[in-house]
Every structure is written in structure tokens, then in C-alpha cells.
Design an enzyme around this catalytic site. Structure first.
Site, mmCIF file in Angstrom:
data_model
loop_
_atom_site.group_PDB
_atom_site.id
_atom_site.type_symbol
_atom_site.label_atom_id
_atom_site.label_comp_id
_atom_site.label_asym_id
_atom_site.label_seq_id
_atom_site.Cartn_x
_atom_site.Cartn_y
_atom_site.Cartn_z
ATOM 1 C CB THR A 197 -0.953 -0.029 1.214
ATOM 2 O OG1 THR A 197 -1.664 1.189 1.285
ATOM 3 C CG2 THR A 197 -0.215 -0.250 2.520
ATOM 4 C CD GLU A 216 -3.534 -0.267 5.368
ATOM 5 O OE1 GLU A 216 -4.549 -0.172 4.643
ATOM 6 O OE2 GLU A 216 -2.557 0.495 5.261
ATOM 7 C CE LYS A 222 -7.345 17.742 12.787
ATOM 8 N NZ LYS A 222 -6.148 17.027 13.228
ATOM 9 C CD1 TRP A 248 -11.561 19.583 13.392
ATOM 10 C CD2 TRP A 248 -12.024 17.439 13.016
ATOM 11 N NE1 TRP A 248 -10.722 18.847 14.181
ATOM 12 C CE2 TRP A 248 -10.991 17.512 13.971
ATOM 13 C CE3 TRP A 248 -12.472 16.190 12.626
ATOM 14 C CZ2 TRP A 248 -10.408 16.384 14.543
ATOM 15 C CZ3 TRP A 248 -11.902 15.067 13.194
ATOM 16 C CH2 TRP A 248 -10.860 15.167 14.146
#
Lengths: 552, 552
Positions: A187, A334, A444, A449
Site C-alpha cells: 500500500t 489493511e 482544521k 473541522w
């Protein structure tokens, strides 16, 4: 008292969860079922079993042993499917090589995985030609000529079909420890070299069983059932093509492999063989829709699971308008990969077209044996109220237990006993996980956010914009500010005012924070993309973090 | 080279296949989902988790330890469901007691399983009262009063709900070896005492995952999906109610528990709570159909899996005429139980009503991870031609590994490394397993095998016959001959000629061997039945083998 155990009968059959057992019963119920490869091959499951045996026999003859890595570099093919089974079933490790990486990174992954045998399609000969002097551990290269009548390179040991034809179909596969590694691949992270993940036989068997669960109960939900015809549209090097080739083979359904993705070929295969279930990233769905519009192909009844990136409602609607059943799923390298899938569970979920679009574009609910949480930096569990953002962390039996040979990254991945996805999500009271942003992509700003995905969807709908993305750039006053990166439609010149039109509306509607109002943007001819077709924000960040504030 | 293993990250979450993990993610997606018990209880999954914790806490307070046997004697209830989870999740063994056995055999099974704690519904107090002096190992009996306001017997330690109410919901379940025994129960064989089978955590988790696979892809196939409402109609003492309570809970669907089976209550629960999926033996389906006919209840859309005995086409058709989806399945106590399920895979399978009836009354095709064969006495595999008869033998990870404490029977069960079902089956080229007869029921006459099930179906359709069965009786000339045992309709007197009318027609059609022509029969007022409602041929054989040839 101790736990209770019993002594099995002496002849009781031990049953490790090895990949060979996914084939149990398949020949009995699907011996005559077909497998198709483009317009080049059509054969039965009975022959598939023989071809799996032949591949193992020829690999053994070329020196493959248990524990050895065999690397595969092919388009989505019946041969790839054979390698999914034959290599792990021998006790060897299948490396599914990401052929879209730069040659130097492909060389790195082959070196790191200690690949000793490589099976390579002729389209990738130039890559191997370029890097083979850097691969001293590679003993043997097998050429996949894919029907081409050309001379083999001098550095290959033989051709797949030629060697296969003379190898024995009766390879005697045996059982072994289910915790042995079956597959590995790499990955590409944000920094540094690609990282290797790996999956054991047990993990793949459990993933196959759990991720094919009955999510298809609602007729609106795309799912692979025993009366479907399957064709992958996700590269088979990419996280086991999301596990579907294992599921399809276990269920004994008809399978169609498209080789290199060519839109016309895909539509032709779909109609000729009655394909009913596929899965792909949004970009491929767009490509298919465009090809069908050009050719007039009928897409009615084609079920598609969309992953890899967020599924926009507009794209979902476009597919649905053509009679397709479209639904999102979510996972990553994963995670083997399936963690959640979109599903309609209540009449309300599927009552109206708008409800359908909401239901099937949210990443979804967990498949069996998956536990998810959203957490803050200190690993405190956050509420499932549909609005609180947190990092999505996961537990399930099929997560990579480490990054191979990288103890530091492994520890980070499993910090606190949960696997960190590095994705920011919300979970609503019905358990629907919605991916809001990548942890590293979130903006941020001023203590708020800002959802970069939501913001880029808004900008994408503004006048004159073909494509858009949003990244965070450092800002002395606000910490970070969002920067829109915009590709205009031909002849159009979007402005800060024009791209803010939909943003202002969303702010007025209370749909996004006022901190999302854009004060800077840049125009590019095209967005950089990763090897799997995602917008490469890493490249954009590297470029614009250094020259923050341009083009305001 | 050795197999490849990797070192997991130190904090990587270990994930044994223990029953507690079937609950992973359930609260996240189904916390507000409902569980119903008759008209007595309705509560959420959130409360279910608390009730599972409370049951474990109270059992622990009463001395339950890992490895100890806790016996359950209740009707199909929410409490039974709680015990399915709480007892194994503590590391103890749940004994699901067959309450229909004679008291002496119930005593035997409790003794043999070394039950130390018994949870018992007040309806079964007389049984415990009668046998408790034979159970010195039983430390504690907990009464299930089921809402009745009566004094507790002196010999119980307390009442389920009363004790539960003051127990902590926060029992801390931990992981342990997945090969620990989770459940045990007893199967009544042809001779001697009941035999104990047992299943480990790993086996139950794998059975749950594999048997809920996507068999419901065809809308004609009954299967439990995430938008269904589930109600068991198979006793929960009987092979985990075929595993469905585990599946239903894992999927987070609404569940309805009917308590003691009362047809009117069942139909009422079904309509009030919108039950869409159930499972039962043919006798219970007949009972439901009759009750619905009397009450006018609408059965449309009710999906039912039928097992335990062969599903007759006539019964399947009756259900289908009322808008139900009916399909067969097959398994047994030794197999956890699911091995095969009926499924439509091709358009032809479901093209006509007659095709549907054929497709969904055959036992079916294997679920994932199941390997089946038909074999002769010497364990030679026989062809899958749909006509060759052989004993069905099985391999899958969820078969009992032994009969507890009975080495001889265990060895016989696993002779040759396959689990022997003692059922005679055919397998057709599409993998459809059809159960033809019990190995011990088949009639071997004049070198031919006569299908006793087919023959009794024929006799059942003859004039004046309410019910019929066929057993083999010894015969000096032919080895064995079939004997029909017939229950006449009121006021009717079947004759050897009349019962042979459909048989003669089948012989003329080539549908059955001429050796099936009956030359003897007997008339009884009723057929003897086993505790689970099957015709007890063992009793008939014992009676008529000794007086073979009567009533010809």
C-alpha cells in the site's frame, strides 16, 4: 474448572481454514459452470480445478516451495484467479503486484517481498526488462503471452499456457497451519516506501464467509448471490479484488474476466454473458456509463458495489437511472478489505428515490464479525450520533496483523489494540458508518473541522467546473485553510465567487460550517491521480503547502 | 522452506472464533431493534446485551465455572436465546435438554452431561421433581416461572427474572480457546441410550457464518436476510434451532419467540409482528396451515425452511398456494445442523410452478465449506448421476468430532475420515442432494433397493388412507420385503388392492421398481412418533420384524 475439550474420534476430519477448503463442494454443484476470459477463453469449473493443479505442478517444477513468494503481474484474468488459489494452496505466498506503480516502486515491492518467481503479462515486459537486474532473488520469470504469437524474451523460463499444458492437473494439495501467510501486497502511504500488508489463510477464509453475508435481502442492495454472473472491475492486484473472486468461486457462479479494462469490451462482455454483479471505483463506473451511452448498451439489472472513494449521490443516481443497482462499500488494503457495506434494512431506507440515494451512498453497516468505533486522539470512544467526527478504528479477524518488517508502522497501525484506518467517520444510531475524510485531508480551521469531501462535492457542482478537490494549507491565523483545486470545463473560467456559490448556499442551509467558505483556489489542467485512480492529494499538498496562498 | 508466518504487532487484536464475537457490531447497528416473547415481553437488543450479562452474573453467583454444564429446559423463548450466548460466553457448556424425551432418558442425559445447574420452565417441574433424586451432581435449579404468580418449589434456588433483576448487566466476558466446547445435546439412536454430541465455539461461529450465505439471491428461495423478522418454529433444544437464533442475532434482525407452540398464538405473533422468516418440520407447517385456514390468517410472504423430514411436494404446494416461500434444508444433530439447502440457481429451476416444487423440495445444494459424497459400504465414491444411491458422508468444520464418551460409536461415525449420516441419498450433476431413505429404513429386496419414502408417499395417496409408512421386514426368499403400515381415514378400510393402486401406476410409469409392489400391510389407529415428531420406525420394526408377514 478448566474449559471443556473433547477428544475427537481418531478418524475425525481435521479442518483448518485453508484456502483449498473454499473449493469444497464446488465441483459437486458447479462442475459444468463456466469461466470466461474476454473473447479468448471459456471453460468449466471442472477445468478450472485442473488448471489450478497444473499451475501448482509447473510452479513446483520451477522450484516453488512452501513459504516462497510468487509474484503475479497480469490484468484481471482467469490466470489471476488460478493464482489466487494455486499459490496459497501450495503453501507459498502470492504477491499481487500493483502494476500501476512506478517501476522503481515495483522493484522495491518485489525486493521487499523476496519474490523468487514472477508471472508476468507481456504488457509488463518493459517493466521487468528495466528492473530485473535489481532483483537478484528472482529465480524464474514465467511469461503470460495472452495469445500473442511472439518470441519470448530470453530471460523467461517459459510461457504460462505452454508450461501449463504439459503440467499435471493432479497436484496433491495438502492441509497445513491456517495461520500461514497466503497473500501479500503493498500500500502506498503518504510518505516513504510502499508498506507491505499480508493475510493468512484463516483470514481470507473468514473474510470470504463473512463478507458474502445476506446483505442482498433487500432487492435494492447490490450483492453477489448464487444465481448471479460475476465480473470484477477492480484490479485483482488491489486487495484481492475486494475478495469477490474467492466468494464467486466458493459459490460456484459463472465468472467473466475482462482482462485489461476497455470500456467497449466491458460492455460487450456484460451483455454477451449476462453479467449481473460487478464492483469498481467511481471512476470506472463513470467510464462504463459513458461507454454505454455511446454504444446504447442496456445496463438494466447490473448490480455494482462501489468502493475506493466516496460514491457521490449524482453518480449513484446516474447509474440508477439506467436501471442499475448501485451501493457503496468500504475497506482498505489493511482490512482485506471489506468492513462495511451499504444496505437497506427498513422500508424507510428504500421508500423513495432520495432515500435510496442516501442509503446506498453512505459507506454502510458492518458485515458480521466486524466491530467499529470512532475515537478521538486519546482513543476515547465517541458517540454514534451521526454528527460527531472521529477516527474510525476496527477489530475483525481479517485485518493485517502488521506492516511486514516495519515494527514502528505496525505499532502505529494497532495503537491501543484497534486497527487505525486513518479515516474520519461518523456513525449514526442505525450503525451507518459514513466516511467524512482522510485523517490527513481534513481541514482544521478556526477550531472547526471542515469536511474536505463535502466541500469538494459542492465546488464540483459550481458553474464551469469539471472536477475539483480540496486540501488543507497552513494558515498563520486559522491554523489551516481549505484550498480548492479546480479543473475547469473547456472554455470556462471559474472564479472565487462562482465556486463559492454552492458553498454559500450550503452555509445558509446549515449544511456546512461557515469556516468552509473558500478564500483561495487554484486552477489546474488535470488533477494528479494515484496508481489506483484516486486523486493524489499527497502531490497537491507537497506542491501547494509550499506556496500556500497562491491565486486567492 | 517452512511456511511463512509473520509477527503481529504487539497490540494487534487477537480474534479467536468465540461466540461472543457473533455480537460484535450488533449493538452498533441494531441497538434499538426489538426482541419479542409472546405477548409477555418486548425489549431492545441493547437490553438483550444487558440480560445476557445478568444471566452470566447470576450463574456465576450460583457457582457456575468454566467447563461446567448448565442445562436449559424451556420452550422457545428470549431466555433460551440469552442462554445460547451467556453460558458459552462464560466458558461453560450449554446443554439443550430435549424435553420431549421420557423422564428416564432426560435423567440419563443430565447425568451423562454432568449438568450441575438446571434452568427449568415450570411446565417441566414434574419432570425434575420425578428425577431430581437421581441427579446428585446437580447443585442448583433455577425456576422459570414465565409470569405465573405461584410459589416456587422448595428445591429451586430462585426464579430467573427475579435473580436476573438484581444481577449485574456488566459481566466481563473474556476470550479463550475457540476449541472449547460450547454446547451439548443428545440424539436418540436406533438402539441403546441417547448419544451426546457437542460443538465448539469455533464450530458454531463457522456454522453461523457459512449457513447464512447468499442462498436468498433467488426471490423464490426462503432465506433470512437483514431486513427480515425472524421467529423459530423448531424447538431450541433441537440442534441450536438449526443455528438461526445465532444468525438472526448476528444480523441484528427483529426476533419473535413463540414459547410453547400454539397454532393460534403463532399465527397471531406472525401477523402482529410482521414475521417474514421461520423454519420447522413438515408437521408444524401442516399445523400452521390448518390454523390459518381456521382463522383466515394471511400467510403471504412468509418464508419457511423445512427440515427434519422430507418435504412433500403436496405440502410445499399448499404453502405456496397461500403465498408462502417454502424450501427444504437438510442436516442432523451430528452436523450442527446445516449441510445443504434448497436453492434456485438457474432460470429453469424456477420457471414453472412444477419446477419450483421440484427445486424447493429436494434437500438442496451444499452451503460453503461443505463437502459431500455418496459412498458404498467400502467407502467408494459413487457417481453424481441423480439415480445412484449411496450413503451420504460429509466433511465440514462444524461436525461433532465424537459422541461424548462413546469411543466405539465415535469411530463408527467417522469411519474412513468422513462423517456418516446413515442417510441414503442421490446427488445429481447440479449437486442437488436428495435424501432417499434412512440407511436402516431402506428395503433391500431381490437385489433391488426400494425407496421406502417414495413407497410410503405412494401409499399415502391411495384411497381411504390418512397416513402411511413403510418398513422392511425379513423375508426368507427375498431377503427383505416392504411392509406398509397404514392409518385409515375415518370409516374407511383400505385393502392390499387399494393401497397398491398408486404403486402399480408408478411401476407402469417406470418410476419405481416392480419389487416395490406390496404383498403385505397392517392397519394401525395411529403411527408411533419420536420426541421430535418423526414416525418412529424403530418401534414399528421392533414390533413387526418379530411378527413378520402378518396381515398379508
Amino acid at each position: 474448572m478448566p474449559l471443556r475439550f473433547v477428544e475427537p474420534a481418531a478418524e475425525a476430519h481435521p479442518f483448518p481454514l485453508t484456502i483449498r477448503h473454499l473449493l469444497d463442494g464446488v465441483l459437486t454443484k458447479a462442475g459444468d459452470q463456466r469461466l470466461i476470459y474476454r473473447n479468448q477463453a471459456s471453460y468449466s469449473y471442472r477445468e478450472l480445478m485442473g488448471r489450478i493443479g497444473r499451475l501448482a505442478s509447473l510452479l513446483e517444477a520451477l522450484g516453488t516451495e512452501q513459504g516462497m513468494t510468487v509474484a503475479m503481474m497480469d490484468w484481471d484474468s482467469h490466470r489471476y484467479l488460478e493464482s489466487y488459489f494455486a499459490v496459497p494452496m501450495m503453501g507459498a505466498v502470492l504477491q499481487t503486484v500493483n502494476v500501476r506503480l512506478p517501476s522503481s516502486q515495483i522493484a522495491y515491492t518485489l525486493q521487499h517481498a523476496k519474490a523468487e518467481i514472477i508471472l508476468v503479462h507481456r504488457d509488463f515486459f518493459p517493466i521487468i526488462e528495466a528492473i530485473r537486474h535489481t532483483l537478484p532473488e528472482v529465480k524464474t520469470v514465467i511469461a503470460i503471452m495472452d495469445g500473442a504469437d511472439e518470441a519470448l524474451p530470453t530471460w523467461v523460463a517459459g510461457e504460462y499456457e505452454t508450461l501449463s499444458a504439459v503440467a499435471s492437473p493432479d497436484y496433491s494439495f495438502v492441509d497445513f497451519d491456517e495461520n500461514a501467510v497466503a497473500t501479500t501486497f503493498y500500500t502506498t502511504g503518504t510518505t516513504g516506501n510502499p508498506k507491505g500488508v499480508c493475510f493468512t489463510h484463516r483470514q481470507l477464509v473468514l473474510h470470504t464467509l463473512a463478507s458474502c453475508g445476506p446483505f442482498g435481502a433487500s432487492s435494492a442492495s447490490p450483492s453477489l448471490g448464487i444465481d448471479d454472473v460475476y465480473m470484477p472491475l477492480t484490479p485483482m492486484f488491489h486487495v484481492h479484488a475486494w475478495g469477490l473472486p474467492y466468494i464467486a468461486t466458493m459459490l460456484g457462479v459463472k465468472q467473466v474476466y475482462p482482462g485489461r479494462y476497455e470500456p467497449a469490451m466491458i460492455c460487450d462482455l456484460r451483455s454477451r454473458h449476462g453479467v449481473t454483479y460487478s464492483h469498481c471505483v467511481p471512476t470506472v463506473l463513470e467510464m462504463v456509463l459513458k461507454a454505454a451511452d455511446q454504444s446504447g448498451a442496456d445496463l438494466t439489472g447490473w448490480k455494482m458495489t462501489i468502493g475506493g472513494s466516496a460514491l457521490a449521490k449524482a453518480l449513484c443516481a446516474e447509474g440508477r437511472q439506467r436501471g442499475m443497482l448501485i451501493g457503496a462499500g468500504y475497506g482498505m488494503s489493511e482490512t482485506c478489505p471489506v468492513i462495511v457495506k451499504a444496505a437497506g434494512r427498513t422500508p424507510e431506507d428504500v421508500a423513495t428515490e432520495e432515500a435510496m440515494l442516501s442509503t446506498f451512498t453512505v459507506a454502510g453497516i458492518t458485515v458480521p464479525l466486524v466491530d467499529v468505533r470512532i475515537v478521538d486522539d486519546a482513543m476515547n470512544a465517541l458517540p454514534h450520533d451521526g454528527v460527531t467526527w472521529g477516527e474510525l478504528v476496527v477489530r475483525t479477524p481479517w485485518l493485517t496483523s502488521c506492516y511486514v518488517g516495519d515494527a514502528k508502522a505496525s505499532a502505529e497501525l494497532w495503537r491501543g489494540g484497534w486497527m487505525h484506518t486513518q479515516d474520519i467517520a461518523t456513525i449514526d444510531p442505525q450503525g451507518r458508518v459514513q466516511i467524512r475524510d482522510r485523517l490527513k485531508d481534513v481541514v482544521k480551521t478556526g477550531g472547526e473541522w471542515v469536511d474536505s469531501i463535502q466541500l469538494e462535492e459542492l465546488v464540483s457542482t459550481s458553474e464551469g467546473v469539471a472536477e475539483a478537490t480540496v486540501i488543507a494549507v497552513p494558515d498563520a491565523k486559522w491554523g489551516e485553510r481549505p484550498l480548492a483545486v479546480v479543473v475547469p470545463l473547456p472554455g470556462m473560467t471559474p472564479t472565487l465567487v462562482s465556486i463559492n456559490v454552492p458553498v454559500e448556499k450550503a452555509i445558509a442551509d446549515g449544511a456546512i460550517t461557515r469556516f468552509a467558505r473558500l478564500d483561495r483556489f487554484v486552477i489546474l489542467d488535470a488533477l494528479p491521480r494515484t496508481s489506483v485512480g484516486k486523486i493524489d492529494k499527497k502531490v497537491l499538498r507537497a506542491r501547494f503547502n509550499e506556496e500556500a496562498g497562491v491565486s486567492t
